[in-house]
Design a protein around this motif. Structure first.
Motif, short mmCIF file in Angstrom:
data_model
loop_
_atom_site.label_atom_id
_atom_site.label_comp_id
_atom_site.label_asym_id
_atom_site.label_seq_id
_atom_site.Cartn_x
_atom_site.Cartn_y
_atom_site.Cartn_z
N TYR A 53 1.39 -11.21 7.03
CA TYR A 53 2.12 -10.05 6.49
C TYR A 53 1.46 -9.46 5.26
O TYR A 53 2.01 -8.56 4.66
N LYS A 54 0.34 -10.02 4.83
CA LYS A 54 -0.04 -9.78 3.44
C LYS A 54 -0.24 -8.31 3.07
O LYS A 54 -0.05 -7.95 1.92
N SER A 55 -0.60 -7.45 4.04
CA SER A 55 -0.72 -6.04 3.65
C SER A 55 0.50 -5.21 4.07
O SER A 55 0.46 -3.99 4.04
N LYS A 56 1.59 -5.91 4.43
CA LYS A 56 2.82 -5.18 4.76
C LYS A 56 3.65 -4.93 3.51
O LYS A 56 3.59 -5.69 2.55
N ASN A 57 4.45 -3.87 3.55
CA ASN A 57 5.40 -3.62 2.48
C ASN A 57 6.59 -4.57 2.67
O ASN A 57 7.03 -4.77 3.80
N ILE A 58 7.10 -5.16 1.58
CA ILE A 58 8.17 -6.14 1.77
C ILE A 58 9.45 -5.50 2.31
O ILE A 58 10.32 -6.18 2.83
N ARG A 59 9.56 -4.18 2.20
CA ARG A 59 10.74 -3.51 2.78
C ARG A 59 10.73 -3.54 4.30
O ARG A 59 11.74 -3.28 4.93
N GLU A 60 9.55 -3.83 4.88
CA GLU A 60 9.48 -3.89 6.34
C GLU A 60 9.83 -5.28 6.86
O GLU A 60 9.87 -5.49 8.06
#
Lengths: 255, 347
Positions: free
Chosen positions: A129-136
């Motif tokens: 997940y490391k380049s995902k936004n935490i809102r996703e």
């Protein structure tokens, strides 16, 4: 090891926790349990110096933390609050914030900081997940990201305020396994937890609180046998042996 | 609006490309845009001047022709004032949106406008003939109102919510005092109105010097502490547990925001809207990291203010429309567009 000595604390001059003295031993998992509003969160916040106590002292390895700067404290004690905003930020950047206490001006992370962040992502198994936004992310995934941030902060003492609340059972168990991992790394973990079964089965010590005071602070079995859980929560506890499984389970019913 | 969609698609794809390269491209593009606008702003106006004459006036110490005077004493100060106003308000708004974690935050919220309003009213009462006192009064009014708001909020813990509530309460009180002053001294209304509406006409280099220096220094300090602003946006408890001195950092940023907005008010009057819209647009293009968001907001804020000012001067030349009106006409529909699409974009 962190020790509270006669600590009284609260908000707006109202004492929420009163004259508490107790020691959180090194390398142990300690669960703080009690009814809503009994002062569990205030105890954690005070011990983590998020709020300053009105009186008493907090000693880390026999040295008072009350004279330390914020950054010095953040290098030895981390605290994960229960209610958080969901900021607009990528997973990697959030975990990197765990290194903030170690960054000098102009706040550029060193290689060591980057390695610690990668390690934390790896341990929590959230590299994907490391380049995902935490809102996703889902609530459970997000909680893992926050724990990765705390792990990157690399402190001796970790305070977690209700780390499993609102999570589905799979994520609850995952988080509790992470807590066990933290213990294996030699960290002291103190957590507020509402699920009495988790508290009694996962912790080395249980701290039962009522009305701002510690009622009993001992090994889970001793706390259970004291009967004080039943009295304070006004419930009936039945110890059940789970067939084919070498663990205990507590069936909780209303009195 | 198509350009925005393309930018958005690019920014989604930017994790695949190199983020640094993307940011570099954005900044390079905005710099070129700003350069073009600066050049346009100097070249166009109500009196038409040939481009060759513009260059002569810019680079040669030519005779004091009327072209030379217009370029050096009117258009250059005016261009500079648009850049300062646009960038100053954009950063002021950006800071407040981050510090208060409120998408609607703008300098109005910390009492900047009401403070400036009261002090300019008082200035016209006590020094009716002295127009030069107005900028100074606006600046100190804005700054003092912020201090009052902050200390009222501090009594109750200076959380984000108490700052906003204290801002509303103090602004309302100051507004009432201002209205009283205006009723008791009705003559002051006219003197003050032109100042309050805001605009960039008649700005001289002398009047820009002090606000310019304050804006420049405040921006540098903001940039230096931009990572702390990132940490602060995680919320009070989390940032405190990471070792950030939350109260001190928040106070620093609120003061910076007030200095920026107060300085702009001192020469441009009340042009609030840029402070709300530019940070949102910048965030849409480069994301949430204040280290890159600050330079991008400076560039977009300056460009937007310049663009609006060019329109204000040329649309109905030789008549001029106050630049604030153009800003609202262009900015409001765009802002509504952003709002309608915010879910998709994490704005």
């Amino acid at each position: 090891m962190i020790r509270l000595e006669n600590v009284t604390a609260g908000y707006m001059d109202i004492n929420i926790i009163k004259n508490i003295s107790l020691t959180f031993e090194k390398g142990k998992i300690i669960s703080v349990i009690g009814k809503n509003g009994c002062g569990k969160t205030t105890l954690l916040k005070t011990a983590a110096r998020i709020i300053e106590p009105y009186s008493g002292d907090i000693l880390l390895n026999e040295e008072s933390i009350l004279n330390m700067t914020n950054k010095e404290t953040a290098k030895v004690i981390s605290y994960l609050p229960q209610n958080r905003d969901i900021p607009n930020i990528k997973v990697y950047d959030l975990v990197m914030h765990g290194r903030f206490p170690y960054l000098g001006f102009p706040r550029i992370p060193t290689n060591e900081d980057k390695i610690k962040v990668e390690e934390a992502l790896h341990i929590l198994e959230i590299e994907k997940y490391k380049s995902k936004n935490i809102r996703e992310l889902s609530g459970g995934e997000r909680q893992k990201v926050y724990i990765a941030m705390v792990l990157a902060q690399d402190t001796e003492i970790v305070f977690l305020d209700e780390p499993t609340t609102y999570l589905d059972i799979n994520h609850q168990l995952e988080i509790l396994e992470v807590v066990k991992n933290l213990k294996k790394m030699g960290k002291t973990v103190v957590m507020v937890i509402h699920d009495l079964n988790s508290a009694l089965t996962y912790s080395d010590m249980v701290c039962l609180m009522d009305r701002g005071e510690v009622v009993v602070y001992d090994k889970p079995q001793v706390v259970y046998e004291s009967g004080k859980i039943e009295r304070i929560f006004n419930i009936k506890c039945h110890e059940v042996c789970v067939p084919f499984h070498n663990s205990k389970y507590f069936l909780l019913t209303l009195k | 609006m198509k350009a925005i969609d393309t930018l958005q698609k690019l920014s989604i794809r930017k994790s695949l490309i190199d983020i640094k390269a993307y940011n570099f491209l954005v900044i390079a593009f905005l710099l070129i845009l700003l350069m073009v606008l600066i050049f346009t702003s100097i070249c166009v106006g109500s009196s038409s001047i040939e481009i060759t004459d513009v260059f002569k006036a810019l680079f040669k110490d030519g005779p004091l022709t009327s072209e030379y005077k217009i370029i050096n004493y009117v258009r250059i100060p005016r261009t500079l004032s648009a850049i300062l106003a646009g960038s100053g308000l954009a950063i002021s708004g950006l800071i407040l949106q981050s510090v208060l974690n409120n998408a609607l935050a703008s300098p109005t919220i910390i009492g900047v406008n009401s403070g400036a309003g009261l002090f300019t009213a008082l200035a016209t009462v006590f020094f009716p003939a002295n127009f030069n006192i107005m900028p100074l009064a606006a600046f100190f009014g804005a700054f003092l109102a912020t201090i009052v708001v902050y200390f009222v909020a501090r009594k109750t813990g200076a959380s984000r919510m108490t700052i906003i509530l204290a801002g509303v309460a103090v602004s309302s009180l100051i507004g009432a005092i201002t209205d009283t002053v205006l009723i008791v001294f009705p003559d002051t209304v006219i003197n003050r109105t032109s100042f309050i509406i805001g605009g960039l006409s008649g700005v001289t280099m002398n009047r820009l010097l002090v606000p310019g220096i304050i804006i420049f220094i405040s921006m540098i300090v903001t940039l230096i502490f931009s990572y702390d602003l990132n940490v602060l946006s995680l919320g009070d408890q989390t940032s405190k547990s990471l070792g950030l001195n939350v109260d001190r950092t928040r106070f620093l940023f609120i003061i910076l925001s007030s200095l920026l907005a107060g300085s702009v008010i001192s020469f441009a009057g009340l042009l609030g809207f840029i402070g709300l819209i530019v940070p949102h647009l910048s965030r849409l293009i480069v994301g949430y990291d204040n280290r890159i968001l600050i330079p991008v907001s400076v560039l977009i804020g300056s460009s937007f203010a310049l663009f609006c000012d060019i329109l204000a001067r040329t649309l109905f030349a030789p008549y001029e429309i106050p630049v604030g009106i153009i800003m609202s006409f262009l900015g409001s529909p765009f802002f509504i567009y952003l709002l309608l699409n915010r879910k998709r974009r994490h704005v």
